[in-house]
Write a protein that holds these residues in place. Sequence first.
Motif, short mmCIF file in Angstrom:
data_model
loop_
_atom_site.label_atom_id
_atom_site.label_comp_id
_atom_site.label_asym_id
_atom_site.label_seq_id
_atom_site.Cartn_x
_atom_site.Cartn_y
_atom_site.Cartn_z
N ILE A 142 -7.35 104.91 0.31
CA ILE A 142 -7.22 106.24 0.89
C ILE A 142 -7.96 106.21 2.22
CG2 ILE A 142 -7.77 108.69 0.69
CD1 ILE A 142 -5.57 107.75 -1.20
N VAL A 143 -7.24 106.48 3.29
CA VAL A 143 -7.81 106.37 4.63
C VAL A 143 -7.64 107.69 5.37
CG1 VAL A 143 -7.20 103.92 4.67
CG2 VAL A 143 -5.69 105.58 5.77
N GLU A 144 -8.31 107.77 6.51
CA GLU A 144 -8.06 108.84 7.46
C GLU A 144 -7.77 108.18 8.80
OE1 GLU A 144 -11.40 111.43 7.55
OE2 GLU A 144 -10.92 112.41 5.65
N THR A 145 -6.67 108.59 9.42
CA THR A 145 -6.32 108.03 10.73
C THR A 145 -6.57 109.09 11.80
OG1 THR A 145 -4.58 106.94 12.02
CG2 THR A 145 -3.89 108.72 10.57
N GLU A 146 -7.04 108.63 12.94
CA GLU A 146 -7.42 109.56 14.02
C GLU A 146 -6.23 109.86 14.92
OE1 GLU A 146 -11.00 110.11 17.30
OE2 GLU A 146 -10.31 108.10 16.81
#
Length: 218
Positions: A142-146
């Motif tokens: 689970i990631v967050e992309t900018e």
Amino acid sequence: MDLRTILNSFGAHEDYRQIILDFNDFIKLYEMALLELRSDIEIIELEWQTRYEYSPFEHVKTRMKTPQSLQRKIERKGVPFTIEGIKENIFDIVGVRIVTSFEDDVYKIYELLKRRDDLKIRRVKDYINNPKPSGYKSLHLIVETELILSEGSVWVPAEIQIRTLAMDFFASTEHKLQYKYNTKELSQDIKDELYEVALASSRLDEKMTQVRNTILID
């Protein structure tokens, strides 16, 4: 996405138009996040080809959850059907699946993702070293992309799955069998057969890695 399909779940509302506009902006962020992740992966592949003279990617698939799938997950998890409720509890509206030839490439790609400043890894589920009881293997992130927008940066969640061809074959076959027979619970005999297939897939991964390593040594 068919926004009205989602929004109908809200029922009547005195400011229905505003809900539509807000949800449209909300979903657009995820669409932009998907474009950003595709770009990141293309850069990783180009860098890898430059460094190692081959591509670790067999194929890459991306998807946005359908309104129906999103609604089922919201109901299953008991999440409030609001923008904030979805934002705080649903992290796989955007999904990316990376399929590699070799198991060690899975972790090399993971290391490259960890080094990116425009990507935050929030959670890792390693089903390769710790397979599911069915034999399923994959590395789930689970990631967050900018996103760099005119008003500043925004971080959008997404799920990335990384696995080998053999792992992908097993996962896809297991999934299709469940849907073909329209059941979430397979018989024990079928489960046992699938587990044997998972073991065979794992042995295939190990053998292919051994062959690759032998070639590199020679």
